[in-house]
Design an enzyme around this catalytic site. Sequence first.
Site, PDB file in Angstrom:
ATOM      1  N   GLY A  71       0.748  -1.265   0.089  1.00 59.02           N
ATOM      2  CA  GLY A  71       0.410  -0.315  -0.071  1.00 59.02           C
ATOM      3  C   GLY A  71       0.840   1.525   0.465  1.00 59.02           C
ATOM      4  O   GLY A  71      -0.084   2.349  -0.737  1.00 59.02           O
ATOM      5  N   THR A  72       1.788   1.394   0.448  1.00 55.93           N
ATOM      6  CA  THR A  72       2.625   2.290   0.817  1.00 55.93           C
ATOM      7  C   THR A  72       3.667   2.839  -0.876  1.00 55.93           C
ATOM      8  O   THR A  72       3.285   3.710  -1.111  1.00 55.93           O
ATOM      9  CB  THR A  72       3.858   2.180   1.611  1.00 55.93           C
ATOM     10  OG1 THR A  72       3.472   1.628   3.040  1.00 55.93           O
ATOM     11  CG2 THR A  72       5.018   3.298   1.927  1.00 55.93           C
ATOM     12  N   GLN A 168      -7.561   0.207   4.149  1.00 57.99           N
ATOM     13  CA  GLN A 168      -8.168  -1.060   4.702  1.00 57.99           C
ATOM     14  C   GLN A 168      -9.207  -1.189   4.870  1.00 57.99           C
ATOM     15  O   GLN A 168     -10.224  -1.877   5.740  1.00 57.99           O
ATOM     16  CB  GLN A 168      -8.095  -0.018   6.366  1.00 57.99           C
ATOM     17  CG  GLN A 168      -6.547   0.839   6.786  1.00 57.99           C
ATOM     18  CD  GLN A 168      -6.277  -0.443   8.020  1.00 57.99           C
ATOM     19  OE1 GLN A 168      -7.123  -1.368   7.987  1.00 57.99           O
ATOM     20  NE2 GLN A 168      -4.806  -0.493   8.129  1.00 57.99           N
ATOM     21  N   HIS A 190      -1.779  -7.637   2.172  1.00 56.29           N
ATOM     22  CA  HIS A 190      -1.816  -7.898   3.552  1.00 56.29           C
ATOM     23  C   HIS A 190      -3.070  -7.748   4.650  1.00 56.29           C
ATOM     24  O   HIS A 190      -3.343  -7.823   6.340  1.00 56.29           O
ATOM     25  CB  HIS A 190      -0.424  -8.229   4.520  1.00 56.29           C
ATOM     26  CG  HIS A 190       0.248  -6.277   5.115  1.00 56.29           C
ATOM     27  ND1 HIS A 190       0.324  -5.804   6.483  1.00 56.29           N
ATOM     28  CD2 HIS A 190       0.698  -5.213   4.412  1.00 56.29           C
ATOM     29  CE1 HIS A 190       0.370  -4.939   6.476  1.00 56.29           C
ATOM     30  NE2 HIS A 190       0.489  -4.405   5.815  1.00 56.29           N
ATOM     31  N   CYS A 313       0.998   1.965  13.431  1.00 58.71           N
ATOM     32  CA  CYS A 313       0.112   0.549  12.941  1.00 58.71           C
ATOM     33  C   CYS A 313       1.373   0.563  12.197  1.00 58.71           C
ATOM     34  O   CYS A 313       1.553  -0.246  11.907  1.00 58.71           O
ATOM     35  CB  CYS A 313      -0.662   1.813  11.952  1.00 58.71           C
ATOM     36  SG  CYS A 313      -1.101   1.068  10.890  1.00 58.71           S
TER      37      CYS A 313
HETATM   38  N1  PLP Z   1      -2.528   3.030   4.249  1.00 62.17           N
HETATM   39  C1  PLP Z   1      -3.574   2.805   5.301  1.00 62.17           C
HETATM   40  C2  PLP Z   1      -4.745   3.129   4.783  1.00 62.17           C
HETATM   41  C3  PLP Z   1      -3.250   1.603   5.855  1.00 62.17           C
HETATM   42  O1  PLP Z   1      -3.260   0.694   7.275  1.00 62.17           O
HETATM   43  C4  PLP Z   1      -1.749   1.133   5.551  1.00 62.17           C
HETATM   44  C5  PLP Z   1      -0.839   0.019   6.664  1.00 62.17           C
HETATM   45  O2  PLP Z   1      -0.779   0.148   7.731  1.00 62.17           O
HETATM   46  C6  PLP Z   1      -1.160   1.356   4.134  1.00 62.17           C
HETATM   47  C7  PLP Z   1      -2.147   2.286   3.667  1.00 62.17           C
HETATM   48  C8  PLP Z   1       0.407   1.234   3.552  1.00 62.17           C
HETATM   49  O3  PLP Z   1       0.342  -0.270   3.703  1.00 62.17           O
HETATM   50  P1  PLP Z   1       1.523  -1.584   3.243  1.00 62.17           P
HETATM   51  O4  PLP Z   1       1.720  -1.788   4.707  1.00 62.17           O
HETATM   52  O5  PLP Z   1       1.209  -2.764   2.521  1.00 62.17           O
HETATM   53  O6  PLP Z   1       2.766  -0.487   2.962  1.00 62.17           O
END
Ligand code: PLP
Length: 385
Positions: A71-72, A168, A190, A313
């Site tokens: 997600g990042t 989410q 994940h 988080c």
């Molecule tokens: N965006 C949101 C709302 C998240 O909760 C998270 C993860 O905590 C991310 C993005 C980032 O995702 P990732 O852990 O796959 O990089």
Amino acid sequence: MTRTTYLDHNATTPLRPEAAAAMAEALAMTGNPSSVHRFGRDARRQIEAAREAVAALAGARPEGVIFTSGGTEANNLALAGTARRRILVSAGEHDSVLDAVPGAVRVPLTGEGLVEPAALDARLGESDAPALVSIMLANNETGAIQPVAELARVARARGALVHCDAVQAAGKLPLDLAALGVDLISLSAHKLGGPKGIGALYLKRGVKIEPLVHGGPHEHNLRAGTESVAGIVGFAAAVAVAGMSAQSSAELLDLREELFQGLRVRIPDVQRNGDLEYCLPGTLNVSFSGCQGETLLAALDLGGICVSTGAACSSGSTAPSHVLKSRGLPKSQVEGSIRFSLGWGTNRQEIEGADPLFKRVAPEGDPTLQGDPLGGPTDNSPEAI
Ligand code: PLP
């Protein structure tokens, strides 16, 4: 041995067995999906089948799915890739949005943690430069569900592109690219029962972006690097199960409310940080007055219950939650917050089993909860922390 109850599904939810099985098969394959021989073609077929499954989750076109490392990266790619220099984000976005564009205009949150369409419209109206708006569908800390379709209408009327971080929300709420009216959506495997380290960015037809990672024609020239075949296959397998047999929202809601009632009996001044209606069914963010969230987290962990503070988080951070701060909550409420997040596999026995621990951690009338257990003063003013 202490039994462990995992109530941190928003941080990461356990790998679905279906995803693990699919990944084990994929890991046994040798081919590089870019190779033209049969092993390569086999790997390529796996990826393209997975792309279709992941696209279907949001009613998107398979060609519009770009696999990323999570997600990042999907958020970073969306925010840098459209080449729009004027970017507006909500004040409650995940750090992978806020830190990617530190100069972005921040649209404030209401006391309920929502973005008001009029507030977005007002900020968009401050300039004629083409804009990109980024609003998450559901908040990782509080579970607050934003009115994304309405916000996207406002943004489109001002000629803006719209990106939605649905990390989410995916697998927990209906997700439809067209109904949301957005141009780009970020996902992470994940958070819905797939493996860590894989995600995707959906692009609506006609949306053009530039890659962040260079070095080859992979992922339609938008994300170079040999694909994680097993990760992608595991992602698709998790999507298939999350869509089909996700624990119903009603069940999760019931369990969440039972958890909250248990807390309220043990700790009468517990405060709920979130709107009941516009909230993910499995997320419960609460504050305990005069008590640090980190202290409670540690005490719960010792008793076998895994939770997060609102802010932690990512990276085990102990910084006060920017999400709760941006809602104007008092300092003590922000610092005393804990996030419980339920998900697939959470059951009634676990929730009932947690109850006696709440009593131990915070017996009614226990002086440790009446003052700051760290010995600091309790401050209820809404000043910046
Ligand atoms: N965006 C949101 C709302 C998240 O909760 C998270 C993860 O905590 C991310 C993005 C980032 O995702 P990732 O852990 O796959 O990089």
